[in-house]
Design a protein around this motif. Sequence first.
Motif, PDB file in Angstrom:
ATOM      1  N   GLY A  38      45.909  50.867  43.283  1.00 11.29           N
ATOM      2  CA  GLY A  38      46.557  51.527  42.155  1.00 11.29           C
ATOM      3  C   GLY A  38      48.008  51.877  42.378  1.00 11.29           C
ATOM      4  N   ARG A  39      48.662  51.252  43.381  1.00  9.50           N
ATOM      5  CA  ARG A  39      50.067  51.567  43.652  1.00  9.50           C
ATOM      6  C   ARG A  39      51.005  50.906  42.639  1.00  9.50           C
ATOM      7  N   TRP A  40      50.534  49.926  41.937  1.00 15.27           N
ATOM      8  CA  TRP A  40      51.314  49.351  40.837  1.00 15.27           C
ATOM      9  C   TRP A  40      50.363  48.843  39.766  1.00 15.27           C
ATOM     10  N   LYS A  41      50.859  48.775  38.556  1.00 12.67           N
ATOM     11  CA  LYS A  41      50.056  48.410  37.405  1.00 12.67           C
ATOM     12  C   LYS A  41      50.505  47.047  36.882  1.00 12.67           C
ATOM     13  N   PRO A  42      49.584  46.140  36.641  1.00 12.76           N
ATOM     14  CA  PRO A  42      49.959  44.828  36.097  1.00 12.76           C
ATOM     15  C   PRO A  42      50.320  44.924  34.626  1.00 12.76           C
ATOM     16  N   GLY A  43      51.189  44.048  34.187  1.00 10.11           N
ATOM     17  CA  GLY A  43      51.592  44.036  32.783  1.00 10.11           C
ATOM     18  C   GLY A  43      50.740  43.135  31.919  1.00 10.11           C
ATOM     19  N   SER A  44      50.017  42.206  32.534  1.00 13.50           N
ATOM     20  CA  SER A  44      49.223  41.256  31.775  1.00 13.50           C
ATOM     21  C   SER A  44      47.920  41.890  31.290  1.00 13.50           C
ATOM     22  N   HIS A  45      47.520  41.540  30.068  1.00 21.01           N
ATOM     23  CA  HIS A  45      46.256  42.034  29.520  1.00 21.01           C
ATOM     24  C   HIS A  45      45.071  41.508  30.327  1.00 21.01           C
ATOM     25  N   VAL A  46      45.169  40.270  30.792  1.00 18.89           N
ATOM     26  CA  VAL A  46      44.081  39.681  31.562  1.00 18.89           C
ATOM     27  C   VAL A  46      43.915  40.417  32.892  1.00 18.89           C
ATOM     28  N   GLU A  47      45.035  40.737  33.553  1.00 21.76           N
ATOM     29  CA  GLU A  47      44.946  41.438  34.839  1.00 21.76           C
ATOM     30  C   GLU A  47      44.351  42.837  34.645  1.00 21.76           C
ATOM     31  N   ARG A  48      44.729  43.502  33.581  1.00 19.02           N
ATOM     32  CA  ARG A  48      44.163  44.822  33.326  1.00 19.02           C
ATOM     33  C   ARG A  48      42.668  44.728  33.008  1.00 19.02           C
ATOM     34  N   ALA A  49      42.271  43.657  32.326  1.00 28.17           N
ATOM     35  CA  ALA A  49      40.843  43.462  32.034  1.00 28.17           C
ATOM     36  C   ALA A  49      40.055  43.227  33.323  1.00 28.17           C
ATOM     37  N   LYS A  50      40.636  42.491  34.254  1.00 31.41           N
ATOM     38  CA  LYS A  50      39.968  42.273  35.544  1.00 31.41           C
ATOM     39  C   LYS A  50      39.700  43.612  36.239  1.00 31.41           C
ATOM     40  N   LEU A  51      40.722  44.448  36.308  1.00 26.96           N
ATOM     41  CA  LEU A  51      40.566  45.744  36.965  1.00 26.96           C
ATOM     42  C   LEU A  51      39.530  46.608  36.245  1.00 26.96           C
ATOM     43  N   ALA A  52      39.540  46.588  34.919  1.00 25.02           N
ATOM     44  CA  ALA A  52      38.617  47.428  34.156  1.00 25.02           C
ATOM     45  C   ALA A  52      37.177  46.993  34.375  1.00 25.02           C
ATOM     46  N   VAL A  53      36.893  45.694  34.345  1.00 24.00           N
ATOM     47  CA  VAL A  53      35.527  45.210  34.541  1.00 24.00           C
ATOM     48  C   VAL A  53      35.033  45.556  35.942  1.00 24.00           C
ATOM     49  N   LEU A  54      35.882  45.361  36.947  1.00 26.12           N
ATOM     50  CA  LEU A  54      35.473  45.681  38.314  1.00 26.12           C
ATOM     51  C   LEU A  54      35.179  47.172  38.461  1.00 26.12           C
ATOM     52  N   ALA A  55      35.995  48.014  37.834  1.00 25.99           N
ATOM     53  CA  ALA A  55      35.805  49.459  37.971  1.00 25.99           C
ATOM     54  C   ALA A  55      34.582  49.949  37.190  1.00 25.99           C
ATOM     55  N   GLN A  56      34.274  49.336  36.057  1.00 28.20           N
ATOM     56  CA  GLN A  56      33.205  49.826  35.189  1.00 28.20           C
ATOM     57  C   GLN A  56      31.837  49.223  35.516  1.00 28.20           C
ATOM     58  N   GLU A  57      31.812  47.979  35.977  1.00 33.42           N
ATOM     59  CA  GLU A  57      30.533  47.290  36.102  1.00 33.42           C
ATOM     60  C   GLU A  57      30.158  46.919  37.537  1.00 33.42           C
TER      61      GLU A  57
END
Length: 557
Positions: free
Chosen positions: A511-530
Motif C-alpha cells: 500500500g505504499r503507492w496506489k495504481p491509477g489503472s482501474h484494472v490494477e485497482r480491481a486486482k487489489l480489491a479482489v485479492l483483499a476481499q476474496e
Amino acid sequence: MFALGLWGLDRGGMWRDEAVTFQVSGRTVPQIWRLLHEVDAVHGLYYLLMHAVLAVHPGEVVLRLPSVCAAALTAGLVAALGARLVRPRVGLWAGLLYAISPMAGHYAQEGRSYALVAAGATWATLLFVRAVRRGSWWGYGAVLGVTCWLHEFAVLLLLAHAVSLALARAGVRVWRGWGCAAGTVSLALLPMVLVSREQSAQVAWLRVPTVETAQGLLRTFLGPADGMYWTCLGLAVLGLAGLAGRRGELTCAGVCLPLAVVPPVALMLVSQVSPLYVDRYVLYALSGAPVLVAAGAERMAGALGRLPAAGRRVPALPHSRLRSSGGPPVALRNDCPHDDEPPKRCPAPRDRPHDGGALNGPHSSHPPPAVPRPGRVRRPLIVGVRWLGRPSQVAGLAGVLGLVLVLVQQFPLLRDDRSPERRPDDLAAVSRVAARRLRAGDSVLFLPAQARNVALAYPGAFRGARDVALAESGAESGTLYGREVDPGTLRRRMARLDRVWVVADRDLLAGRWKPGSHVERAKLAVLAQEFVPGRELVQGEVAVRLYVRPGRVGGAP
C-alpha cells in the motif's frame, strides 16, 4: 575497455529495462513498428538494430555485446579527442581514464542504447573539431543525426558545440556551416520529437532534480571515492586554463567543458518544469571529463618539469678539455634537460678578413669563449634517467602508472558492479523462484501489468501457467506487456479460482503507492476481499505470493 566490458558480462540475469530490449527485439519488424506508435519511440532505432543482432543468437551476452563494443569505441574516441586538442600523451591518459570509469563500465554492460549514444556523441564531437578547422560539416551532421535517433536527448550536444564556438569567437563562415548541420539534424529529429511527446506518460515517474542530483552526477563523472574525486576535480580545474584561446581557434577546455556540463545542466533546468532527467540520459557528457583531467595532469607535469631542483656540482675541466686540438671549443650543456645526450660542439663563427681566417688568433678582436665556473647546474625537477628515456617519456609512464593505481583503487567498485544485485531488480532470480513453485495449470496474476516482464523475458519458468488478466499478448496488441481484460471480466475469471499465484511489486502490495489503472485497482480489491495471502517468496522488490480462498490456506502445495 573491451576487456573490462567482457569481464562478468554474463551475470546471469536481466533487469527490467534489459528485459524490455530482449523481448521487443525478438518481435518481427512490423510488430516493432506497431509498438513504436504506442510506446518507446525514442528507442525505435535501437530496437531495430538489436532485432538484427539477436537474430544471430538470442542471449544475454549477445544482448550486451553491442554496448561493450560501443564503450570500447568511445574510449578510443576520447583518446583521439585528447590527442587532437592537446597532444597524444593527453589522449592516452584520457582514454584510459574513461575506460576505468565506473559509470562507463556500468553502461557498457547494459543491453540498452546509452553506450551507443555515448560513442556517437563523442565521434560527433571529434568531427566537430575537425570541421571547425577544415570546413567540412557533412560527416558531423550525419553522425549526430544518427546518434539523436538512438536517443533524442543527444540533441543537447548541439548546445554544447554552440557554446564551444562562442568561446572560440568563431567566424561567420564557421557559424554558417555549423548552423546548416544543426538545422538538418533538428529537422531530421522532428518526427521523433512529435511522437515521443505523445508518449510522455512513460517518464511520469521521474522527479525534479535537485542540487544533490547535480553533485551526485559530478562525483559520478570524476570518481566515487573521496581521494580520487578531489584529485580529479583539482586536475580538471587546472585543465580549464586557456578556456578561450585565439580568435577562431578551439581549445581543449573550450570543447570539453561544454561537452561535460551543458547537456546535463540544460536537461536539469528543463526538468524543473517537466521532469525528464536521469543520469543515463546524459552518459555521453562523461566523455569531456577525462580529457579535462588529463589536460590538467599534463599542465601539472609541465609545471613540475620547469621547477629547479638542487643540481650537481660540475668539476673544473682542464683547458685541454675545453678546446679540442685545432677545433672549436666544446659547449657545456648547462641548460640541456637531457644529460644522457652526447656533447655538442659550438659552431665556429664566420672567418673575418682582418684576422686571416684564424679563430681567436693573437690579432682577433673577439675574446675567447667564457668558461663556465664550477658550481651548481640548474636542472628540471623531473629528469630522465638513462634507462627510462627522456622526461616526456618518464611523465607518460608516470601517468599510466597513476591510472593503474586508480584502477586498483576502483577495482572493488568494478567487481561489485558485475553482480545482478547492482541493478534495480533481477528478473532471472524472480523466474527461478516462480519455476520452483508453479505447476502446469496454475493461475498467475501480475500486479501491476509491468510485472509480466519476467514472464516475457523468461517464459520457461511460466510454461503451462495461465495468465488470469491477459486478453492479448504484447506482440499482438502492439504494447510492451500485453493488453489486459476489463475489471468485470477479471472478477468473473477470479471467481472461478480457489488459488492464484501473484507476482507483484512489494510496495504495491504493502500500500505504499496506489495504481491509477482501474484494472490494477480491481486486482487489489479482489485479492483483499476474496482471498487470503499464504506463503510468500521474496526476491528484491518483487514478491511471489500465493493467495487462496479462506479454508484453503493449509492445502496449498
